[in-house]
Motif scaffolding. Sequence first.
Motif, mmCIF file in Angstrom:
data_model
loop_
_atom_site.group_PDB
_atom_site.id
_atom_site.type_symbol
_atom_site.label_atom_id
_atom_site.label_comp_id
_atom_site.label_asym_id
_atom_site.label_seq_id
_atom_site.Cartn_x
_atom_site.Cartn_y
_atom_site.Cartn_z
ATOM 1 N N GLU A 290 -4.923 37.838 2.506
ATOM 2 C CA GLU A 290 -3.907 38.699 1.908
ATOM 3 C C GLU A 290 -3.001 37.930 0.978
ATOM 4 O O GLU A 290 -2.605 38.411 -0.075
ATOM 5 N N ILE A 291 -2.683 36.725 1.379
ATOM 6 C CA ILE A 291 -1.795 35.925 0.540
ATOM 7 C C ILE A 291 -2.434 35.639 -0.803
ATOM 8 O O ILE A 291 -1.798 35.736 -1.853
ATOM 9 N N VAL A 292 -3.713 35.308 -0.763
ATOM 10 C CA VAL A 292 -4.415 35.033 -2.018
ATOM 11 C C VAL A 292 -4.402 36.258 -2.921
ATOM 12 O O VAL A 292 -4.130 36.177 -4.118
ATOM 13 N N TRP A 293 -4.692 37.393 -2.335
ATOM 14 C CA TRP A 293 -4.663 38.628 -3.122
ATOM 15 C C TRP A 293 -3.279 38.882 -3.709
ATOM 16 O O TRP A 293 -3.135 39.197 -4.885
ATOM 17 N N ARG A 294 -2.309 38.724 -2.869
ATOM 18 C CA ARG A 294 -0.958 39.039 -3.338
ATOM 19 C C ARG A 294 -0.479 38.047 -4.383
ATOM 20 O O ARG A 294 0.267 38.403 -5.296
ATOM 21 N N PHE A 295 -0.935 36.864 -4.260
ATOM 22 C CA PHE A 295 -0.651 35.878 -5.300
ATOM 23 C C PHE A 295 -1.216 36.376 -6.632
ATOM 24 O O PHE A 295 -0.568 36.322 -7.671
ATOM 25 N N HIS A 296 -2.398 36.866 -6.537
ATOM 26 C CA HIS A 296 -3.057 37.413 -7.714
ATOM 27 C C HIS A 296 -2.273 38.591 -8.301
ATOM 28 O O HIS A 296 -2.055 38.676 -9.508
ATOM 29 N N PHE A 297 -1.834 39.470 -7.455
ATOM 30 C CA PHE A 297 -1.046 40.612 -7.917
ATOM 31 C C PHE A 297 0.254 40.145 -8.567
ATOM 32 O O PHE A 297 0.696 40.705 -9.571
ATOM 33 N N MET A 298 0.846 39.154 -7.997
ATOM 34 C CA MET A 298 2.105 38.654 -8.550
ATOM 35 C C MET A 298 1.898 38.075 -9.945
ATOM 36 O O MET A 298 2.708 38.283 -10.844
ATOM 37 N N VAL A 299 0.812 37.352 -10.093
ATOM 38 C CA VAL A 299 0.497 36.820 -11.417
ATOM 39 C C VAL A 299 0.344 37.957 -12.419
ATOM 40 O O VAL A 299 0.838 37.889 -13.543
ATOM 41 N N GLY A 300 -0.310 39.015 -11.977
ATOM 42 C CA GLY A 300 -0.512 40.158 -12.854
ATOM 43 C C GLY A 300 0.784 40.802 -13.273
ATOM 44 O O GLY A 300 1.035 41.019 -14.465
ATOM 45 N N ALA A 301 1.615 41.091 -12.318
ATOM 46 C CA ALA A 301 2.888 41.740 -12.629
ATOM 47 C C ALA A 301 3.696 40.878 -13.595
ATOM 48 O O ALA A 301 4.302 41.376 -14.537
ATOM 49 N N THR A 302 3.658 39.577 -13.350
ATOM 50 C CA THR A 302 4.431 38.664 -14.190
ATOM 51 C C THR A 302 3.866 38.595 -15.607
ATOM 52 O O THR A 302 4.610 38.689 -16.583
ATOM 53 N N SER A 303 2.567 38.434 -15.703
ATOM 54 C CA SER A 303 1.946 38.352 -17.027
ATOM 55 C C SER A 303 2.297 39.571 -17.854
ATOM 56 O O SER A 303 2.714 39.473 -19.007
ATOM 57 N N TYR A 304 2.128 40.697 -17.231
ATOM 58 C CA TYR A 304 2.365 41.952 -17.942
ATOM 59 C C TYR A 304 3.826 42.088 -18.336
ATOM 60 O O TYR A 304 4.150 42.429 -19.470
ATOM 61 N N ALA A 305 4.694 41.795 -17.389
ATOM 62 C CA ALA A 305 6.120 41.947 -17.659
ATOM 63 C C ALA A 305 6.543 41.047 -18.806
ATOM 64 O O ALA A 305 7.336 41.431 -19.663
ATOM 65 N N ILE A 306 5.996 39.850 -18.813
ATOM 66 C CA ILE A 306 6.396 38.864 -19.797
ATOM 67 C C ILE A 306 5.807 39.130 -21.165
ATOM 68 O O ILE A 306 6.450 38.910 -22.180
ATOM 69 N N SER A 307 4.580 39.608 -21.170
ATOM 70 C CA SER A 307 3.913 39.783 -22.459
ATOM 71 C C SER A 307 4.645 40.817 -23.300
ATOM 72 O O SER A 307 4.325 41.034 -24.446
ATOM 73 N N GLY A 308 5.634 41.428 -22.702
ATOM 74 C CA GLY A 308 6.549 42.228 -23.491
ATOM 75 C C GLY A 308 6.002 43.561 -23.919
ATOM 76 O O GLY A 308 6.736 44.378 -24.462
ATOM 77 N N ASN A 309 4.753 43.790 -23.661
ATOM 78 C CA ASN A 309 4.127 44.971 -24.237
ATOM 79 C C ASN A 309 4.867 46.262 -23.902
ATOM 80 O O ASN A 309 5.353 46.935 -24.772
ATOM 81 N N GLY A 310 4.927 46.570 -22.620
ATOM 82 C CA GLY A 310 5.577 47.817 -22.266
ATOM 83 C C GLY A 310 7.036 47.842 -22.698
ATOM 84 O O GLY A 310 7.491 48.788 -23.308
ATOM 85 N N LEU A 311 7.720 46.787 -22.400
ATOM 86 C CA LEU A 311 9.169 46.736 -22.546
ATOM 87 C C LEU A 311 9.739 47.629 -23.640
ATOM 88 O O LEU A 311 10.554 48.489 -23.375
ATOM 89 N N ASN A 312 9.285 47.421 -24.851
ATOM 90 C CA ASN A 312 9.854 48.201 -25.940
ATOM 91 C C ASN A 312 9.530 49.673 -25.796
ATOM 92 O O ASN A 312 10.357 50.529 -26.042
ATOM 93 N N LYS A 313 8.303 49.941 -25.403
ATOM 94 C CA LYS A 313 7.867 51.338 -25.381
ATOM 95 C C LYS A 313 8.434 52.073 -24.184
ATOM 96 O O LYS A 313 8.980 53.158 -24.307
ATOM 97 N N LEU A 314 8.278 51.457 -23.027
ATOM 98 C CA LEU A 314 8.591 52.162 -21.789
ATOM 99 C C LEU A 314 10.023 52.628 -21.715
ATOM 100 O O LEU A 314 10.331 53.645 -21.117
ATOM 101 N N PHE A 315 10.905 51.871 -22.325
ATOM 102 C CA PHE A 315 12.309 52.152 -22.113
ATOM 103 C C PHE A 315 12.929 53.042 -23.174
ATOM 104 O O PHE A 315 14.109 53.321 -23.125
ATOM 105 N N VAL A 316 12.104 53.435 -24.088
ATOM 106 C CA VAL A 316 12.629 54.339 -25.106
ATOM 107 C C VAL A 316 13.063 55.644 -24.471
ATOM 108 O O VAL A 316 14.127 56.180 -24.746
ATOM 109 N N THR A 317 12.214 56.109 -23.573
ATOM 110 C CA THR A 317 12.498 57.401 -22.952
ATOM 111 C C THR A 317 13.468 57.282 -21.784
ATOM 112 O O THR A 317 14.052 58.261 -21.359
ATOM 113 N N ALA A 318 13.590 56.074 -21.265
ATOM 114 C CA ALA A 318 14.478 55.905 -20.117
ATOM 115 C C ALA A 318 15.895 55.614 -20.598
ATOM 116 O O ALA A 318 16.125 55.260 -21.754
#
Lengths: 225, 225
Positions: free
Chosen positions: B160-188
């Motif tokens: 489970e730890i290995v998997w969750r490590f993987h998930f954490m990397v994913g969330a971080t990569s995505y969050a950092i790559s900035g992609n959503g950031l600009n788009k997602l918050f327009v409506t919020a």
Amino acid sequence: MNMNLEEKKTCEKLMDCAEKIFAEKGYDKASIREITNAANVNLASVHYHFGSKEKLLQKLLDRKLHWLNHQRLNALKTLEKKSKSKALKPSQILEAFFGTLLDMLDEKDYGGEMFLRLLGRSSLEPNCIISSISNGKSNAVTQRFRDALFKALPNVPKNEIVWRFHFMVGATSYAISGNGLNKLFVTAEISEAESVSKRLLKKRLMSFLLGGLRSPINSFLIGKK
Amino acid sequence: MNMNLEEKKTCEKLMDCAEKIFAEKGYDKASIREITNAANVNLASVHYHFGSKEKLLQKLLDRKLHWLNHQRLNALKTLEKKSKSKALKPSQILEAFFGTLLDMLDEKDYGGEMFLRLLGRSSLEPNCIISSISNGKSNAVTQRFRDALFKALPNVPKNEIVWRFHFMVGATSYAISGNGLNKLFVTAEISEAESVSKRLLKKRLMSFLLGGLRSPINSFLIGKK
DNA sequence: GTCTATATCATGATAGAC
DNA sequence: GTCTATCATGATATAGAC
């Protein structure tokens, strides 16, 4: 009418072939020539019907995204109907949103894997010509789920929920795009068979997402266990 | 020796310029010609020094990744030294691994944003010629952190730890790559200023990650609140 | 309107002179 | 190690056939 009903239209043939080839080779490595050859149509037809290779991809993503959002909305509505006016549980909302997405992976026909890889790709590209994600319909559905989460977690600031929604999307995209999977587990003591299992992935990811969503605000900074 | 020490080597000039241009336009849209022009070197020098455009990118990622992993390891060692033989807290380990990465974003010179975008890109490509991620050194560091998490969470199955490590990397990569950031918050209802703030991103993300990491196993399936 | 054939232009890559 | 062709391929634009 001289329309030939027993043959697929060029446009359809292109989309079907493009979907397969994009999935196999990735967007960049897939050439227009290869796609038009596979579809038995002329090279220029991509340009005629879609305007460019990029816009062809866009259309493909839109098609999938539209279908996915339809499914998601149905799932949410079903839940809401069942629970009457009572607020849904966060886990139910996540199931409707991410579970529906993850279920796509099981169905070979839906090309879920390629869809997600390409979706990931397009969101990483700086020039976001590919803007399916921010398109009207997609946003409406996202907003619907966001509101459901607001209701389900009345004590959490809306700000935080929006952010965490974003993080969840990230974790899911990454997990699904398969990238790490093969590599990360080579060194770990996890069997190949298990790492491939989509069902287990869903269980594990959902558990992770729920934990993240319901994490105490700033627990890390407060420093309490 | 006729080495000219006051001028940068072609190789260096290429890497510096490529880094900038890749960051601005993305890998695909950046042409070798543009890079060599900016660096004031000959078109063919990319192929002479690196072999291909792809391998140039690879070198860039390796350079950054090497530096990052060095920082991470240092952070971990410092923590371990302080706490003697006592197990670290999960939050500390996450800080050393993901916090170090997130701090890269603040320093303009490190080109953190471009690094993460390109890293994300390369992990999404089907033909993973770009295999920095699975390269020896990088894996060693990852493994070191994984072991630290094993120690910190003795009651959680290693799987489970290995998997969750993987998930954490994913969330971080995505969050950092900035992609959503600009788009997602327009409506919020989130102010532009706040959405850009890197510091707040770090706080929020770390809290989310910690929640996910420590989520009860399969809480979702068990269905308990 | 739908599709095809052809032309043009930019790109990554290579070979060989220096 | 550097530079100048040169090539192969791919994306796009246009003209015109059906």
